[in-house]
Write an enzyme that holds these catalytic residues in place. Structure first.
Site, PDB file in Angstrom:
ATOM      1  N   CYS A 273      20.167  15.001  19.832  1.00  0.00           N
ATOM      2  CA  CYS A 273      19.378  15.981  20.581  1.00  0.00           C
ATOM      3  C   CYS A 273      19.929  16.085  21.999  1.00  0.00           C
ATOM      4  O   CYS A 273      19.590  15.295  22.874  1.00  0.00           O
ATOM      5  CB  CYS A 273      17.903  15.605  20.616  1.00  0.00           C
ATOM      6  N   LEU A 274      20.822  17.022  22.191  1.00  0.00           N
ATOM      7  CA  LEU A 274      21.393  17.255  23.513  1.00  0.00           C
ATOM      8  C   LEU A 274      21.319  18.764  23.698  1.00  0.00           C
ATOM      9  O   LEU A 274      21.881  19.507  22.895  1.00  0.00           O
ATOM     10  CB  LEU A 274      22.844  16.741  23.546  1.00  0.00           C
TER      11      LEU A 274
END
Ligand SMILES: [Zn+2]
Lengths: 183, 452
Positions: free
Chosen positions: A112-113
């Site tokens: 999750c970036l």
């Protein structure tokens, strides 16, 4: 405008010039932009890169990050990059190959970036992503959880979180989940 | 069959356009009663895509006086296509779109000859595309457009004053639709912007944050993307999700429904699942018809010159009422795909390191620390160190050999260039010409090389 009469003449010329034309391999605009990104890489000292298919395939590569501070110091984490032909219009697909106890990386390696998905912009580049990934290890963030349990522990009991990270990196269980050694 | 194509009554309206002069004709237009026959004889059209837009294009082009058409599409017919891809019937499900579409149009329009190609666009040799006078695109992906664009632009040659050589221009007409919206554009490589010059016109696909999908789904699409991007990997270690496999799609749908029930979200359906996963916006038959009509007309205008062409991008919006707008976009001066590139003349003995020196001293480039690539072959990379090491041995090699002994070709270099006294990173297209080699010599050399 096509001049039809020129087309008639050109039929003959084509037969001659076709012999001299090289076998053409296409290089898309995306590949060229990637070539520029790669040739300008300025890797942080924690990071190394490798090209598994040799010097001419820049669309598939791996990086390894060895954080030099924070919870994950001393661990080595591998990521695969798959750059689509529509790059930089679309971002690369990045997966973490090392199983890691991390609030923003799930056990399947999804990361999750924000710049890998909703906040990707064509002005960003491979270097930006690599710095973003490094940042995930120095600043894990419980507000964007992909590993819900890890995020809850980080939020409620940072000391336990640190213990869990060390245990996972040394090759052990956190709860029911086993993590291979990555130190 | 050929007789009916020359039947004058059927072509009365077309002949009026082609045989009479007017004040809005294209430059150089020579009206003539034979023009229709000549188009029939000499003009070859390639239609890329035989889907919703492709079906319309084939019909429109066949009825607009193009008797020699080829169509290429790798897809097979699915039942969900039948509502708008009007050339297909229930019994065609599973067959090649290109083949069935070609057959149906030939059955209905006498005298027209359509050759289908049931394959990927990348499978064809580049020269396949050079045989056509015009390429009409009915595609739904950026990748495919970008590929055809780069192929068409690769035929383009410039003269010594950087003017495009007319015979090398491969015109394209690009249509696209999304629901009630669509566009038609004319691309004359070297004269009007190519697809890559204005790629920003296509907004990137909307992507939801993974953590939203994992933690706080709020919409049916969130549930579907959760099943597609996260749950699939959990359940099928290592197996890639194939969007065209109905079983895979069914699995994602079932998981998305479970997810939606858990969070009390309504509205997950199988077709929405397909739509979200494949990024499909529902197709509207009338939008396809409108866009296709415009594209076919532009093709006729380009080939015959009977009217000025669209300059150069038309958008259609039928969401509320009808709104049509034409915008004249401009070329990207240094476009890597359609631009002329900076010409550099070299000796066949020039080594890569000498070439690098030349780039640094070239007044138009002043390029330092260049990394060099030629058609996917990375000749020299300045960075990262691992690639520098892998390409270092090329520095002492003659560039001519590394480029496969061609007389003239495009090379791309990235490095630091001086712009108004400031150094900035840039990517440049070069046109490298080796001195003292005639085209004929190259042909002989290649023949010899083939004999080893
Ligand atoms: Zn361009």
């Amino acid at each position: 405008m096509i001049n039809l009469f020129k087309i008639k003449d050109k039929k003959n010329q084509d037969a001659e010039s076709a012999n001299g034309r090289p076998p053409i391999k296409k290089q898309s605009a995306g590949e060229l932009r990637l070539h520029k990104d790669i040739s300008e890489l300025n890797l942080p000292k924690t990071t190394t890169i490798s090209f598994l298919n040799g010097k001419d395939d820049l669309m598939n590569f791996e990086i390894s990050i060895r954080p030099d501070e924070g919870y994950y110091q001393g661990g080595t984490f591998m990521f695969t990059f798959l750059v689509p032909s529509s790059y930089p219009h679309e971002p690369p697909k990045v997966k973490c190959k090392t199983k890691v106890y991390h609030p923003n990386i799930d056990l399947e390696g999804n990361v999750c970036l924000n710049i890998l998905r909703e906040d990707w912009k064509p002005v960003l580049n491979i270097n930006t992503i690599i710095y973003g990934l490094n940042h995930l290890f120095t600043q894990p963030n419980h507000e964007d959880p992909l590993n819900h349990d890890a995020a809850a522990v980080l939020r409620d009991n940072p000391r336990l979180f640190e213990t869990n990270v060390r245990r996972a990196m040394a090759g052990g269980y956190v709860g029911q989940v086993h993590f291979p050694r990555c130190i | 069959m050929a007789n009916s194509f020359s039947e004058p009554a059927r072509w009365r309206d077309l002949d009026k356009l082609l045989a009479r002069c007017g004040n809005i004709v294209g430059p150089g237009f020579e009206p003539s009663p034979q023009l229709r026959q000549e188009i029939g004889e000499f003009a070859r059209v390639l239609v890329v895509g035989a889907g919703g837009l492709g079906c319309e294009l084939l019909k429109d082009l066949a009825l607009s006086g193009f008797p020699n058409i080829d169509v290429i599409d790798m897809d097979t017919i699915e039942i969900s296509n039948l509502n708008r891809q009007f050339l297909f019937r229930l019994q065609d499900v599973g067959k090649s779109k290109a083949e069935v579409a070609a057959k149906r149009v030939m059955e209905r329009v006498s005298g027209v000859n359509i050759t289908p190609h049931f394959c990927r666009i990348e499978e064809k040799e580049i020269d396949f595309y050079n045989d056509f006078n015009i390429i009409v695109l009915g595609l739904d992906s950026i990748e495919a457009r970008s590929y055809i664009n780069s192929v068409a632009c690769s035929f383009l040659e410039y003269d010594s004053d950087d003017n495009p050589i007319p015979e090398t221009i491969k015109p394209m007409v690009d249509g696209g639709t999304e629901g009630f919206k669509g566009h038609a554009r004319v691309i004359l490589p070297g004269m009007t912007p190519c697809f890559e010059c204005n790629i920003w016109l296509f907004p990137p696909q909307i992507k939801f944050p993974l953590c939203t999908l994992a933690e706080t789904p709020r919409t049916p699409a969130h549930c579907i993307e959760y099943a597609h991007l996260i749950k699939w990997d959990e359940a099928h270690s290592g197996k890639t999700f194939e969007p065209d496999d109905p079983q895979h799609m069914q699995w994602v749908y079932t998981e998305a429904v479970k997810r939606a029930e858990l969070f009390g979200i309504a509205g997950v359906t199988y077709s929405l699942t397909q739509g979200v996963v494949k990024n499909i916006i529902p197709a509207i038959a009338s939008t396809n018809a409108i866009i296709s009509a415009s594209c076919a007309l532009e093709a006729l205008k380009i080939v015959s010159g009977c009217s000025k062409t669209l300059s150069n991008y038309m958008t259609y919006n039928g969401v509320e009422g009808t709104h049509i707008k034409v915008t004249e976009f401009v070329r990207e001066k240094d476009c890597l795909v359609c631009g002329p590139g900076t010409r550099i003349d070299l000796d066949t003995s020039t080594t890569v390191s000498q070439f690098i020196e030349i780039l640094g001293e070239h007044p138009k480039l002043l390029l330092s620390k260049p990394s060099i690539t030629h058609r996917g072959n990375n000749i020299y990379m300045q960075s990262p160190p691992i690639l520098e090491e892998m390409t270092r041995s090329n520095l002492q090699q003659p560039l001519y050999y590394l480029m496969g002994k061609v007389r003239k070709d495009t090379v791309h270099v990235s490095g630091m260039a001086e712009n108004n006294g400031k150094k900035s990173s840039s990517l440049r297209k070069l046109c490298v010409v080796f001195k003292g080699i005639a085209a004929a010599d190259v042909a002989t050399q290649m023949d010899t090389a083939g004999n080893f």
